[in-house]
Write a protein that holds these residues in place. Sequence first.
Motif, PDB file in Angstrom:
ATOM      1  N   ASP A   1       0.976 -20.826  -1.554  1.00 25.99           N
ATOM      2  CA  ASP A   1      -0.613 -21.336  -1.534  1.00 25.99           C
ATOM      3  C   ASP A   1      -0.546 -22.893  -2.251  1.00 25.99           C
ATOM      4  O   ASP A   1      -0.097 -23.070  -2.993  1.00 25.99           O
ATOM      5  N   LEU A   2      -1.069 -23.960  -1.924  1.00 27.63           N
ATOM      6  CA  LEU A   2      -1.710 -24.998  -1.827  1.00 27.63           C
ATOM      7  C   LEU A   2      -3.079 -25.191  -2.438  1.00 27.63           C
ATOM      8  O   LEU A   2      -4.039 -25.126  -1.145  1.00 27.63           O
ATOM      9  N   VAL A   3      -3.659 -25.789  -3.012  1.00 32.77           N
ATOM     10  CA  VAL A   3      -5.539 -25.722  -3.663  1.00 32.77           C
ATOM     11  C   VAL A   3      -5.363 -27.111  -3.929  1.00 32.77           C
ATOM     12  O   VAL A   3      -4.943 -27.570  -4.835  1.00 32.77           O
ATOM     13  N   PRO A   4      -6.692 -27.633  -3.635  1.00 31.11           N
ATOM     14  CA  PRO A   4      -7.208 -28.896  -3.200  1.00 31.11           C
ATOM     15  C   PRO A   4      -7.111 -28.827  -5.211  1.00 31.11           C
ATOM     16  O   PRO A   4      -8.202 -28.240  -5.378  1.00 31.11           O
ATOM     17  N   ASN A   5      -7.221 -30.505  -5.691  1.00 33.50           N
ATOM     18  CA  ASN A   5      -7.599 -30.424  -7.195  1.00 33.50           C
ATOM     19  C   ASN A   5      -8.818 -31.274  -6.671  1.00 33.50           C
ATOM     20  O   ASN A   5      -8.269 -32.524  -6.792  1.00 33.50           O
ATOM     21  N   HIS A   6     -10.100 -30.906  -6.450  1.00 38.42           N
ATOM     22  CA  HIS A   6     -10.468 -31.941  -6.185  1.00 38.42           C
ATOM     23  C   HIS A   6     -11.956 -33.075  -7.162  1.00 38.42           C
ATOM     24  O   HIS A   6     -11.627 -34.342  -7.317  1.00 38.42           O
ATOM     25  N   ALA A   7     -11.573 -32.237  -8.696  1.00 39.55           N
ATOM     26  CA  ALA A   7     -11.955 -32.887  -9.836  1.00 39.55           C
ATOM     27  C   ALA A   7     -10.492 -34.270 -10.217  1.00 39.55           C
ATOM     28  O   ALA A   7     -11.660 -35.322 -10.134  1.00 39.55           O
ATOM     29  N   LEU A   8      -9.230 -33.411  -9.770  1.00 43.22           N
ATOM     30  CA  LEU A   8      -8.658 -34.958 -10.613  1.00 43.22           C
ATOM     31  C   LEU A   8      -8.284 -36.234  -9.245  1.00 43.22           C
ATOM     32  O   LEU A   8      -8.735 -37.035  -9.327  1.00 43.22           O
TER      33      LEU A   8
END
Length: 700
Positions: A682-689
């Motif tokens: 699973d890949l989780v988008p890192n919106h903060a970064l």
Amino acid sequence: MKEPKSSKAKYILNEAPPSCHIWFVCNGNLIYTRQCSSVVAVDTDPPQLQNSPVIPSAPSWRDYERVDSESVGLFHAPSSNSSSGVSPQSPLIPNMNSDWLRPRGPSLTSQGSACSSNGTVEDQIFPEALTIRGRLGSLILQQNNEDRRLSALPSNPYDEAVAGEMYDRLQQFVSEAEMSRKDAYEESMRRMKAEKDVMDALRRAKKAESMHTEEQRYRKEVEEALSRSKEEAVILKSRLDEVVAELRFALEKKLSLESKIAESDRTAEELKQKMNSAVELLKKYKKERDEMQAERDHVLEEAEELRKKQCDEASSSSSSSSQFFREFSFAELEEATLGFSPKLKIGEGGYGSIYRGNLRHTQVAIKMLNPYSSQGPREFHQEVNILSKVRHPNIVTLMGACLEAWTLVYEYIPNGSLEDRLTCKNNTPPLSWKARIRIATELCSALVFLHSFRPQGIVHGDLKPGNILLDANYVCKLSDFGICRELPPDEFSQYDETRCFRTENPVGTFGYMDPEFLMTGELTSKSDVFSFGVILLRLLTGKSAKGIAHEVQNAIDNGNLNSILDTTAGDWPFVQAKQLAHLGLNCADNNGKNRPNLASQVWRVLEPMKVYCGGSSALQFGCDEEGGYTPSYFVCPIFQEIMQDPVVAADGFTYESEALKGWLESGHDTSPMTNLKLPNTDLVPNHALRSAIQEWLQRT
């Protein structure tokens, strides 16, 4: 006769015991005989006396009574008309009124049971007397028969002579019987006395036996009690030894406490002297303040004009950074936290409760204002205003807010606060000394960034381990900007330590608050330096903030610094530990003028330590306008390029989405960084970064 007819004879016939053989005589003639029964009834003892021994007592002459021959039915005197020649007073037949002695007992006229009982007792006590009475009865019966025979013969002198001879013989028999009865009575008395002595001896023997048994039982109880007493004595001895050991330990502790009390008294005296000097200094400052009051009012007027000007500039700059701030609806937040479930609650502070949630496929931390919180809308808007403008790798990222519910949405920081790690909350492992030095360096970088922020410097105001969060890689993230303050703008210098914010109600956390801020109400960048110094000393020693500077100073003065180092962090390098101790003491100086500059002095000490611990030596103050430096966490570990679409893999590292997908599609199921098998793909988008990278790219 078939049966007696007189009432007395009938009564005797009916009431006499069946064991009695009875002759009924009338006028010297035997008229009826009742044979004794072949079965002799034996009266049983009463239930309560069945087991009791029968102990006969010695009879006396009072126990005998007169018995007339007519009442027992054995003799009846011949009538006066009898021709036998034997008168009623004849010694051949006892007189009706003569005394016939027998043992006293129930009369033959009583109930049959009584008679039977009497007979049994007589048989037991007077067996010889019964034999004699039987012999007398036979003699009397022979005499009666002889009288009947003589009465039938004609009277002549010869017969009278024979009768006289027989009378003499009868008298002899009677005297012999009387002597035998006396001998039998004396013998029975001796036997009764002997039996009584035997029974007394038996009773004494039984009593002695019972006393012996009781003595044995008592002796056994005494032996058992003695055994228990011995066991209790052993237990008491062991307890006494323990008490003696505890007493010895208490005495040693008492001596230690007494020495500490003496030291505390000396410290109190020193503090008293310092307090007096501080009071004098305060009076001096107040005097200077009064003198500068007019000048201050003039400066405030100018500052107000400049503030209005800067507000206009800030509004324009906030519009340019609005892309990093999103507004969320309350329904989205409620769905992300499963209706603010208590199971997802991860913390609670003065502001309100903090929940973990999953918002738009990203794990976030949601801080919801408590209606009864001491902080209000002003602090909420203050934090939104500050965090929506700043971006730094060591400052928590504000992803958005819900204005209608006064709720803030941050990036999720999984390892809690630095306070939790220092106290090993929930049995978590302690931080190593290398991690502590790296955290101190990262915190210094964040503070330098805030103090030099344009157009107005920012003072955090509540710097403490509880407001320093640690992410999955134990990178420090400064949070909680609710009471931070913006310093007045300075057009000449972006890092002017003389700029201050004045207030009449200083707030913060005791132990970390600047003493000058408490006394004067002036909040400067040096106030954060004081808090940073206390945190350095806590990272070094692991002790509480209260009195930590004095304790470290005493250890250094006594040359005993190693005794107060936190051993759970491992073996501290003595040189680095001593440098950190001096640096922390200088930062935590009560006089703000003596505190070092973070950018020029503190960083110069911490930078080599971070390199020694394996970290980067670049000073991460944010954007580097003079170019060259790119934060390492902006670079993809696979492509070694700045990421455009960062995603978080199952190993906890962030990669460029395209690079990681290519890695997985090529047949790899392990982490590119650790070479361990990935739990999932699973890949989780890192919106903060991603937002931080975009902001950095725009600034550069």
